[in-house]
Structures are given as structure tokens and as C-alpha cells.
Design a protein around this motif. Structure first.
Motif, PDB file in Angstrom:
ATOM      1  N   ARG A 112      11.212   2.193  -4.336  1.00 17.72           N
ATOM      2  CA  ARG A 112      11.584   2.852  -5.591  1.00 17.72           C
ATOM      3  C   ARG A 112      10.993   4.258  -5.570  1.00 17.72           C
ATOM      4  N   PRO A 113      11.860   5.279  -5.603  1.00 19.27           N
ATOM      5  CA  PRO A 113      11.364   6.662  -5.550  1.00 19.27           C
ATOM      6  C   PRO A 113      10.324   6.922  -6.631  1.00 19.27           C
TER       7      PRO A 113
ATOM      8  N   PRO B  93       0.831  -1.214   0.000  1.00 16.22           N
ATOM      9  CA  PRO B  93       0.000   0.000   0.000  1.00 16.22           C
ATOM     10  C   PRO B  93       0.862   1.259   0.000  1.00 16.22           C
ATOM     11  N   SER B  94       0.311   2.328  -0.522  1.00 15.39           N
ATOM     12  CA  SER B  94       1.055   3.591  -0.569  1.00 15.39           C
ATOM     13  C   SER B  94       1.307   4.129   0.835  1.00 15.39           C
ATOM     14  N   SER B  95       2.254   5.040   0.943  1.00 15.71           N
ATOM     15  CA  SER B  95       2.543   5.657   2.242  1.00 15.71           C
ATOM     16  C   SER B  95       1.325   6.360   2.792  1.00 15.71           C
ATOM     17  N   ARG B  96       0.572   7.033   1.908  1.00 14.97           N
ATOM     18  CA  ARG B  96      -0.628   7.737   2.374  1.00 14.97           C
ATOM     19  C   ARG B  96      -1.643   6.752   2.936  1.00 14.97           C
ATOM     20  N   ALA B  97      -1.797   5.601   2.262  1.00 17.42           N
ATOM     21  CA  ALA B  97      -2.751   4.598   2.746  1.00 17.42           C
ATOM     22  C   ALA B  97      -2.315   4.051   4.100  1.00 17.42           C
TER      23      ALA B  97
ATOM     24  N   ALA C  82       6.739   1.023  -2.526  1.00 15.87           N
ATOM     25  CA  ALA C  82       7.481  -0.072  -1.901  1.00 15.87           C
ATOM     26  C   ALA C  82       6.954  -1.401  -2.423  1.00 15.87           C
ATOM     27  N   PHE C  83       7.850  -2.365  -2.638  1.00 13.14           N
ATOM     28  CA  PHE C  83       7.505  -3.658  -3.213  1.00 13.14           C
ATOM     29  C   PHE C  83       8.143  -4.770  -2.386  1.00 13.14           C
ATOM     30  N   LYS C  84       7.437  -5.899  -2.301  1.00 10.29           N
ATOM     31  CA  LYS C  84       8.017  -7.040  -1.610  1.00 10.29           C
ATOM     32  C   LYS C  84       9.235  -7.531  -2.383  1.00 10.29           C
ATOM     33  N   ALA C  85      10.339  -7.739  -1.640  1.00  8.66           N
ATOM     34  CA  ALA C  85      11.585  -8.148  -2.287  1.00  8.66           C
ATOM     35  C   ALA C  85      11.476  -9.581  -2.790  1.00  8.66           C
TER      36      ALA C  85
END
Length: 480
Positions: free
Chosen positions: A60-61, A28-32, A65-68
Motif C-alpha cells: 500500500r503506497p 518491516p519497512s523498506s528501510r529496515a 507491505a502487509f501479509k496477504a
């Protein structure tokens, strides 16, 4: 709640939910996350940084964010057994092998498991640290022109001047070198003053970190007993004659661990004895800024009363701020100053300029004296709370001296107490304490504990910590 604490808690929550996502799947996004967990954007950023550092997510700017993806299987471990021969052979020809034993230092640096009360800390609890003032100072320093330029190797001139004024006497900025904290300054001083294999006189008991520095440099620590008035001059003179040492390391103010202050009568004697032996006195003035509210006027540093260059002075801002605010000073007069400078340049080049500029911003701000006054008041309250609890719950532990500065008490255990077993039992009971053995360079006269009252949350935690310690003490002394 501190942002760093809530960031770790949010990271733990997200870690548990990662199984819901496929490798490469977007979180989820930072805002979420801010809206869902009702935390600040800073907390979300810290949590994602935690997970990224663990290799669990990739950020990734501009994308999120993604699961590695799973790491490839690790290569087979190599065979490092050859190092045992190489490392043991290295010191075989040395009169004093340069072995490094960090156990005495790690006791006060290690973080106990969650829920354990920290009576072993060597630093202020986060609630006592000037976090806002340090953050503001760092921000202002970052905007100074040239802050990322290379500083003078001796340090930023204005900071050297501030340290010189703090020491007092005739010490000038030209006689000060900015160092990366007290431990680094002590290391430089001992390397400059004594060759490998040489004896060095130390107080007994004394700071384990200094003993570790001496032994790692191949020096031979020679103990000189301390009483309530500091080091005993007659025994110091005897030790100089018997050992031929040319260095004496001491903490004249609120000595670690006893809390003793070198008496007015002994101050001149110590300098006279060292001068007569052709020796240096390394003065570790480590907690001058952690004086208690009821202490009264403090004696000046020994360096302020030394016209002949006998004293090499070490001081630091770290104890009064944060373990990560590693800015200190070395001060000396005469040819030794150039040797100190040369060793520091070879070892570290210089202290990063942004940190030096931040230190200047901090000590020059109105927040600095307010912080020192608040810490002075709180340390007195905590010292009194710990003393009261010990007398009520553990009267069998001798407390020969109650200091008016510093952050700990030094307790003598009943004869026959198994010190290591007690320390282990205390940890099982949920309280971390510092054993006394690492503070002695020779056989200790008795078992001891050092209890810090600066690294705990407050009086309530002190009371609970002593209750847990009493459980361990009663269990360890039941058969005595």
C-alpha cells in the motif's frame, strides 16, 4: 550480482519468514530491510514485487507491505472436455491442419532448474547484454516529447531510416516496416506470401520457430538441404519445380543451426532461381550483429542486391541485446509491402512507441558500437573455448563447421545414438542441450545436438558443461 538475482534471493528469504506474521500484519519497512540484509532499495522493491505477484503480500503506497489474507476457496473446476471435439473438428476440412507445436521453440526459451548449465539458450547471457545502455536509452526515450503518442503504423521514421541504412543497397525507409522482433516479422511475412495449404521451401535443417510458424499457418514445409556453403541451388530449383512453391525461407548468414554462410557464387543463383519460379525469398538476417571478432568482412544482405523485389528481408535487434528488447524490421519492394503492412496492422496495430524510441536512443549512442565490439570478442573466445573442450572430451561428436558468427555449434552424434535419451541424460547430469530433431521438417539423416555458447556465464561454465555432457554421452553410447 545482478539486482534481479538478488531481488529473487531476498524474496525467498522473506517468503520463509511470512509465517511469523498474522494475515494483514505489517512487514518491516523498506528501510529496515535495506539495513538488515545490506541490499539496495531497488532490491527490496523487486523482492516485495515478487511476493505481491505471488499473492503473498499486499503493498500500500505510503503505508508499507502487509501479509496477504488467505484466498477464498477456489470454485469447482469446470468441464473442458468438449474442447477436444471442437479443436479437432476445426481443422478436419483443411489440407494442412493449422496445428501449433511450440516444443522446438520452448527448448530455447525454457529456463532449466537452478544449477543446470544452459547450452540450450537462444539469447545472450545477462553479463553480455547491454543492460546499462538499454536502461539509459529507455530513460532518455521516456523523456522525449510525445513518446506515449500513437506512432505511425509502419514505425517511427528515424528508426525505419536506421534499419534501411543497416540493410544497405537501394533500400529506403519507405520500404521498411518496424516489427515486434524477428519471430513476429517472420509470421507476418509467411501469412502475406502463402495461403493456407500452400508449400513453402525451407532449409534443412532450419530454425524450429520458423517451422512452427509455417505449420500454424497451415503451410507445408518442404526441405531443401544445406551444406557448408548454404542452400544447394540445384536442389532448390528441383524443389520449386516439384512443389510449385512460391516462397523460400532462408538464413544466408550464419544459418541456424549449421552456421553456414551462403557463398558468393550461390547468392546470385538463389535469387535467379527464385525469380524464375515467380517466388519470394524470405531472408531471415537474424544474427548479423553477432559476428565474431575473427570473421572478416560480411556479405551484404540479399535484399541489398535485389532490384526486383524478390527478397522480403527480416532483421532484429533482439539477439544482440535482450530477449525482451523485441524490435525488428521487415523490408520489401513492390505491392507486397502493402500486404505486409496490412497484416501487421490487423495483428498488432504497431510496435509500442516507447520501445521504438528506446531502440533509436540505443543504436545512436556511443555505447552501441562498444557493446557490439565487446560481444564480438567474447563470442569468439567462448566459441574457441567450447570447440577446444569438445575436441578434448568428446572427439566422437562430429563438428563439421566452426562458424565465425552466431552463438552456437552444430554437432552430429555417432550413428545409433538415442538422441532423446541423450538429451534427457544430459539434463540429469546438469546440462541443458538442444536436440537436433526439431530442426528438420522431414526425417533427419542422423542425430544432432545444438550447443549455445552465448547463454552461459563464461569459459569456466563451458568447461564444466562439456564435462557433464561427456558423462551423459558416455552413458548413452556405452552399449553401441
Amino acid at each position: 550480482m545482478h539486482e534481479r538475482s538478488s531481488g529473487a534471493e531476498l524474496a525467498e528469504q522473506l517468503r520463509k519468514e511470512l509465517d511469523r506474521y498474522s494475515p494483514g500484519g505489517k512487514l518491516p519497512s523498506s528501510r529496515a530491510l535495506v539495513e538488515r540484509f545490506r541490499v539496495s532499495p531497488v532490491t527490496v522493491s523487486r523482492a516485495l514485487a515478487h511476493l505481491a505477484a505471488e499473492g503473498l503480500v499486499v503493498t500500500r503506497p505510503g503505508a508499507g507491505a502487509f501479509k496477504a489474507r488467505p484466498r477464498e476457496s477456489a470454485a469447482p473446476a469446470g468441464d473442458t472436455s468438449w474442447q477436444e471435439v471442437a479443436l479437432s473438428a476445426d481443422g478436419s476440412a483443411e489440407p494442412s491442419p493449422r496445428t501449433v507445436d511450440a516444443s522446438g521453440v520452448l527448448v530455447s526459451l525454457a529456463s532449466p532448474p537452478p544449477g543446470v548449465i544452459e547450452f540450450n539458450s537462444g539469447y545472450l547471457h545477462p553479463s553480455l547484454q547491454p543492460e546499462q545502455a538499454m536502461g539509459a536509452a529507455l530513460s532518455r526515450a521516456g523523456r522525449r516529447p510525445g513518446v506515449w503518442a500513437r506512432p505511425p503504423v509502419e514505425g517511427v521514421p528515424e528508426l525505419r531510416e536506421w534499419f534501411a541504412r543497416s540493410i544497405g543497397g537501394a533500400i529506403t525507409a519507405a520500404e521498411v516496416i518496424v516489427a515486434a522482433g524477428g519471430q513476429s516479422a517472420l509470421t507476418t511475412a509467411l501469412r502475406a506470401l502463402a495461403p493456407p495449404g500452400a508449400p513453402v521451401l525451407v532449409e534443412s535443417p532450419t530454425y524450429p520457430g520458423m517451422l512452427a510458424i509455417a505449420r500454424a499457418a497451415g503451410l507445408r514445409p518442404v526441405p531443401v538441404p544445406v551444406d557448408a556453403d548454404g542452400v544447394r541451388p540445384a536442389l532448390l530449383a528441383d524443389a520449386f519445380r516439384a512443389s510449385g512453391a512460391r516462397v523460400f525461407v532462408c538464413q544466408p548468414l550464419f544459418q541456424n543451426p549449421t552456421g553456414a554462410v551462403l557463398s558468393v557464387e550461390r547468392r546470385g543463383e538463389v535469387l535467379r532461381i527464385a525469380r524464375g519460379a515467380g517466388a519470394f525469398v524470405v531472408e531471415d538476417d537474424f544474427v548479423r550483429r553477432l559476428v565474431h571478432e575473427d570473421a572478416g568482412p560480411l556479405p551484404a544482405p540479399l535484399a541489398a542486391e535485389d532490384p526486383d523485389g524478390v527478397v522480403v528481408h527480416v532483421s532484429s535487434l533482439t539477439k544482440a541485446t535482450s530477449p525482451s528488447f523485441r524490435v525488428g524490421a521487415l523490408a520489401a519492394r513492390g505491392p507486397v509491402l502493402e500486404r505486409l503492412r496490412a497484416i501487421q496492422v490487423v495483428d498488432t496495430f504497431f510496435v509500442p512507441r516507447p520501445l521504438q524510441e528506446a531502440a533509436l536512443e540505443l543504436v545512436g549512442s556511443p555505447a552501441w558500437p562498444r557493446h557490439l565490439r565487446a560481444v564480438s570478442r567474447e563470442l569468439r573466445n567462448r566459441r574457441d573455448a567450447l570447440t577446444t573442450e569438445l575436441r578434448m572430451r568428446l572427439p566422437e561428436l562430429a563438428l563439421p563447421h566452426i562458424p565465425s558468427g552466431g552463438y552456437h555449434l552444430w554437432l552430429r552424434l555417432p550413428d545409433g545414438t538415442d538422441e532423446p535419451a541423450l538429451v534427457a541424460g544430459a539434463l540429469r547430469a546438469g546440462v541443458a542441450v538442444t536436440p537436433g530433431r526439431p530442426y528438420f521438417s522431414a526425417e533427419p539423416p542422423a542425430g544432432h545436438l545444438r550447443l549455445s555458447f552465448a547463454g552461459v556465464a563464461g569459459a569456466g561454465e563451458i568447461a564444466e558443461g562439456v564435462r557433464r555432457l561427456a558423462t551423459a554421452v558416455n552413458g548413452s553410447t556405452a552399449g553401441l
